[in-house]
Design a protein around this motif. Structure first.
Motif, short mmCIF file in Angstrom:
data_model
loop_
_atom_site.label_atom_id
_atom_site.label_comp_id
_atom_site.label_asym_id
_atom_site.label_seq_id
_atom_site.Cartn_x
_atom_site.Cartn_y
_atom_site.Cartn_z
N THR A 1 -45.11 5.92 1.03
CA THR A 1 -46.48 6.39 0.55
C THR A 1 -47.34 4.99 0.29
O THR A 1 -48.47 5.24 0.67
CB THR A 1 -46.22 7.30 -0.36
N SER B 1 -51.01 4.61 1.91
CA SER B 1 -52.28 4.52 1.11
C SER B 1 -53.21 3.21 1.28
O SER B 1 -54.45 3.46 1.34
CB SER B 1 -51.92 4.85 -0.53
N TYR C 1 -56.08 11.86 6.83
CA TYR C 1 -54.89 11.72 5.95
C TYR C 1 -54.29 12.93 5.65
O TYR C 1 -55.02 13.88 5.40
CB TYR C 1 -55.35 11.13 4.61
N LEU D 1 -51.28 15.14 3.89
CA LEU D 1 -50.42 15.09 2.52
C LEU D 1 -49.26 15.71 2.79
O LEU D 1 -49.10 16.87 3.54
CB LEU D 1 -51.28 15.26 1.26
N ASP E 1 -50.69 20.89 1.70
CA ASP E 1 -52.03 21.09 2.39
C ASP E 1 -53.20 20.74 1.57
O ASP E 1 -54.28 20.39 1.94
CB ASP E 1 -52.20 22.42 3.04
N TYR E 2 -53.03 20.91 0.54
CA TYR E 2 -54.20 20.59 -0.54
C TYR E 2 -55.59 21.18 -0.07
O TYR E 2 -56.54 20.51 -0.13
CB TYR E 2 -54.27 19.25 -1.10
N LEU E 3 -55.36 22.54 0.51
CA LEU E 3 -56.57 23.12 0.68
C LEU E 3 -57.36 23.62 -0.70
O LEU E 3 -56.58 23.92 -1.52
CB LEU E 3 -56.39 24.52 1.67
N ARG F 1 -58.69 20.48 9.46
CA ARG F 1 -59.69 19.60 8.72
C ARG F 1 -59.69 17.96 8.67
O ARG F 1 -60.50 17.57 8.58
CB ARG F 1 -59.21 19.84 7.10
N THR F 2 -58.33 17.59 8.98
CA THR F 2 -58.37 16.39 9.30
C THR F 2 -59.02 15.77 10.67
O THR F 2 -59.74 14.68 10.69
CB THR F 2 -56.78 15.71 9.43
N ASP G 1 -48.34 11.76 5.61
CA ASP G 1 -47.44 11.53 4.74
C ASP G 1 -46.54 12.84 4.47
O ASP G 1 -46.80 13.59 3.60
CB ASP G 1 -48.08 11.19 3.58
#
Lengths: 256, 267
Positions: free
Chosen positions: A47, A51, A80, A82, A85-87, A147-148, A159
Motif C-alpha cells: 500500500t 501511495s 485511486y 481503496l 468505497d469511501y463514498l 467516480r474514479t 488497493d
C-alpha cells in the motif's frame, strides 16, 4: 518507452522512537494499457508503494515517471480505488461520481452526461439519486469505480478494492471492472493479497518480499489466461498450474 | 391459519408495547402530580417553611399577576434572547476556532496547553472582568453566555474534524483537491452531527452564563428577578423564575432536537 516507470524507490517511515525501512530499491515498468498486480506477505509495503505511485506520499529516495515525466509536473490525476468505497454518505450517487470534476472545476454538461453513461454501463444508472447507504457493497464499489474513471485518469491504482466484498460479488465485479478497463485501454496497478485475483486479472505479477519491501520476483501471466475474463481464467487448467508456481514462491517468502 | 396466527402475535406485540408506553407516561404524570401536590400540601401544613419554599399555588398566583400586568414577559424575552444569542454565537465562534486549529496543525500544537487550561477554568469566574471591560450592558451578559460554551465547542468540533476518516481525504487528494476543498467536501459535512450535539450542550451551558451574567449586572431578565427576589426575601419570585427557566430551557432543547432530526433525516 514505458508508460509508468518506478525507479529506485526506497521509503523510510520515521518516528521519534525509531525508523522502519518500508521499501528498498523498487524498480519496474508498466506498459500502456496493461494490468500489473503487486502481491506479497502482509507488511511488505504494497500500500505504501501504491501511495507513492499515486503521489500521496513523497518517497525517501527514487522517482516515479509517467510517460517519462516526473509525477509532480503532471496535471492529469491518477485514479485511486481503496479497500472500501469511501463514498460520501451525504451525497447522492451521481454527486459522488461527479466529485472529481467538481473538485477540478470541470463540471460541464458533457461530463454530467458521461457520468450517467458510465453509471448505465456498470448497471446502476437507476440508483443515481439514491444515497450510498441504500446500496449494497458491490454496487457501492461500482460507484467508486465510476467516480474514479470519470476524470479520465492516465493511471488507475487499485488497493484491494474487492477485499471487503463477498466471494460471489467479488467474482462478478472482477469481470465487470476488467472489461471496462480493457474498453478504456486503462493502465492499472492492483494491490492484493489474493493470488487468484492477481492471476485472473493481470498480465504481470510483481511479488514483493517483506521487511524491507523489495521485489522478489516478477511473473508474466501465461498468455492463455490473460486473454480470458477473470471468471473464465479461474476455470482454465493453466490457471491452477500457474497458481501453484506463484503460491510456492510466496510461501517461501513467508516461511523465512 | 398460520397467517392469522402471525397477525394475532403482531397485534399482541403492539398491544403490549402500547401498554408499556402508557405505564411510562402514567408514572411520569404521577411523579409530576406528587411533587407539586406534596409541595403544596407540606407548605399548607407548615411542615416546610412557606417563607423559604413558598408553594405552587403562591407561585401560580404570582405568575398570573405578573403575566396580567405584562412585566414577566419583558424579563422572559430579554433572558431568552440573550441565551439564544449566547449559544448561537458561542457555537459559531467555537466552530470558527476549530476550523483555524484544523487549518494549521502547528498552531493547534502550540495552543494545545492553553486550550486545556482555558477549558478547565470556570468561565463564569471571568464575569467581573468582562463586565468591567465591556460595561454593564447586554453585550457583557451575552459575552458570558459565549464564554461558557465557546471553548468546549472548539474542543469538541476540532476533535471531530480530526477524526474524519483519512481515506476520505485520500479520495479527494487523488483528485488533487486543495485544503479548502477537503474541508468543504469532507471535514465539514462529516462533522455536522457533532456540531448539532454541541449545540444541544450549549443550550444548557448558555443558560448558566446568561443567568450568572444577569446576577452580576442587570436591571431586567430572569437572573435579575432571582437576585431581586433574594434581596427582598421574596422566594416565591425566585422559584417562579427558576420554573420559567426550566420550562424555557426544555423548550429550546426540544427545538434543537427537532432541527437535528430534520437534518439527520436528510442525510
Amino acid at each position: 518507452m514505458a508508460f509508468l516507470t518506478v525507479k529506485d524507490i526506497s521509503h523510510l517511515y520515521l518516528s521519534e522512537k525509531n525508523y522502519t525501512k518500508a521499501l528498498e530499491d523498487i524498480s519496474f515498468e508498466v506498459k500502456k494499457g496493461s494490468f500489473v498486480s503487486l502481491i506479497g506477505p502482509s507488511g511488505c509495503g504494497k500500500t505504501t508503494l501504491l501511495s507513492i505511485i499515486a503521489g500521496l506520499i513523497e518517497p525517501t529516495d527514487g522517482e516515479v515517471l509517467l510517460e517519462g515525466k516526473p509525477l509532480k509536473t503532471q496535471d492529469s490525476n491518477i485514479g485511486y480505488m481503496l479497500q472500501q468505497d469511501y463514498l460520501f454518505p451525504w451525497k447522492t450517487i451521481i454527486d459522488n461520481v461527479l466529485i472529481g470534476p467538481h473538485i477540478q472545476k470541470n463540471l460541464t454538461q458533457s461530463v454530467k452526461d458521461k457520468a450517467m453513461e458510465l453509471l448505465d454501463e456498470i448497471g446502476i444508472g437507476q440508483t443515481k439519486d439514491s444515497y450510498p447507504d441504500q446500496l449494497s457493497g458491490g454496487m457501492r464499489q461500482r460507484v467508486a469505480l465510476a467516480r474514479t474513471l470519470i476524470t479520465d485518469p492516465k493511471l488507475l491504482l487499485l488497493d484491494e478494492p474487492f477485499s471487503a466484498l463477498d466471494y460471489q460479488t467479488k467474482l462478478k465485479l472482477e469481470n465487470l471492472i476488467l472489461e471496462i478497463l480493457r474498453n478504456y485501454e486503462q493502465t492499472s496497478v492492483l494491490v492484493t493479497h489474493d493470488i487468484g485475483e492477481a492471476i485472473a486479472m493481470s498480465d504481470r505479477i510483481i511479488l514483493l518480499d517483506t521487511a524491507p519491501g523489495k521485489i522478489a520476483k516478477i511473473f508474466d501471466v501465461p498468455k492463455e489466461i490473460v486473454e480470458l475474463s477473470p471468471f473464465d481464467a479461474r476455470q482454465d487448467p493453466v490457471y491452477s498450474e500457474f497458481f501453484q508456481t506463484v503460491w510456492k514462491e510466496l510461501d517461501s517468502l513467508e516461511q523465512k | 391459519m398460520s397467517k392469522n396466527n402471525d397477525q394475532l402475535l403482531f397485534e399482541q406485540y403492539k398491544r403490549q408495547k402500547r401498554k408499556e408506553k402508557r405505564a411510562v407516561y402514567t408514572w411520569q404524570g404521577i411523579i409530576f402530580v406528587l411533587f407539586f401536590g406534596l409541595w403544596e400540601l407540606f407548605s399548607q401544613l407548615r411542615w416546610i417553611d412557606p417563607l423559604i419554599f413558598s408553594s405552587p399555588s403562591k407561585i401560580w398566583d404570582l405568575f398570573l399577576k405578573k403575566a396580567g400586568d405584562g412585566s414577566i414577559w419583558i424579563h422572559l424575552q430579554i433572558t431568552g434572547l440573550e441565551t439564544i444569542a449566547g449559544f448561537l454565537l458561542g457555537t459559531l465562534i467555537g466552530i470558527i476556532f476549530a476550523t483555524i486549529l484544523w487549518w494549521s496543525p502547528k498552531l493547534s500544537k502550540i495552543l494545545d496547553p492553553y486550550i486545556v487550561v482555558l477549558n478547565a477554568m470556570p468561565k463564569v469566574a471571568l464575569g467581573p472582568i468582562i463586565i468591567v471591560a465591556l460595561g454593564p450592558t447586554y453585550t457583557s451578559i451575552i459575552a458570558m453566555g459565549i464564554m461558557v460554551s465557546v471553548i468546549i465547542t472548539t474542543i469538541n468540533v476540532y476533535t471531530s474534524f480530526k477524526e474524519v476518516d483519512k481515506n476520505y481525504i485520500k479520495v479527494l487528494k487523488s483528485f488533487k483537491a486543495n485544503r479548502r476543498q477537503i474541508f468543504k467536501e469532507a471535514i465539514l459535512p462529516a462533522s455536522v452531527p457533532t456540531m448539532i450535539s454541541t449545540l444541544k450542550i450549549n443550550v444548557g451551558l448558555s443558560w448558566v452564563g446568561i443567568i450568572v451574567g444577569e446576577f452580576l449586572t442587570s436591571e431586567q431578565g430572569l437572573g435579575y428577578l432571582i437576585i431581586y427576589g433574594f434581596q427582598v426575601f421574596d422566594l416565591t419570585l425566585v422559584l417562579l423564575s427558576l420554573l420559567l427557566i426550566a420550562i424555557f430551557a426544555a423548550i429550546m432543547y426540544q427545538i434543537v432536537e427537532g432541527i437535528e432530526r430534520k437534518l439527520i433525516k436528510n442525510r
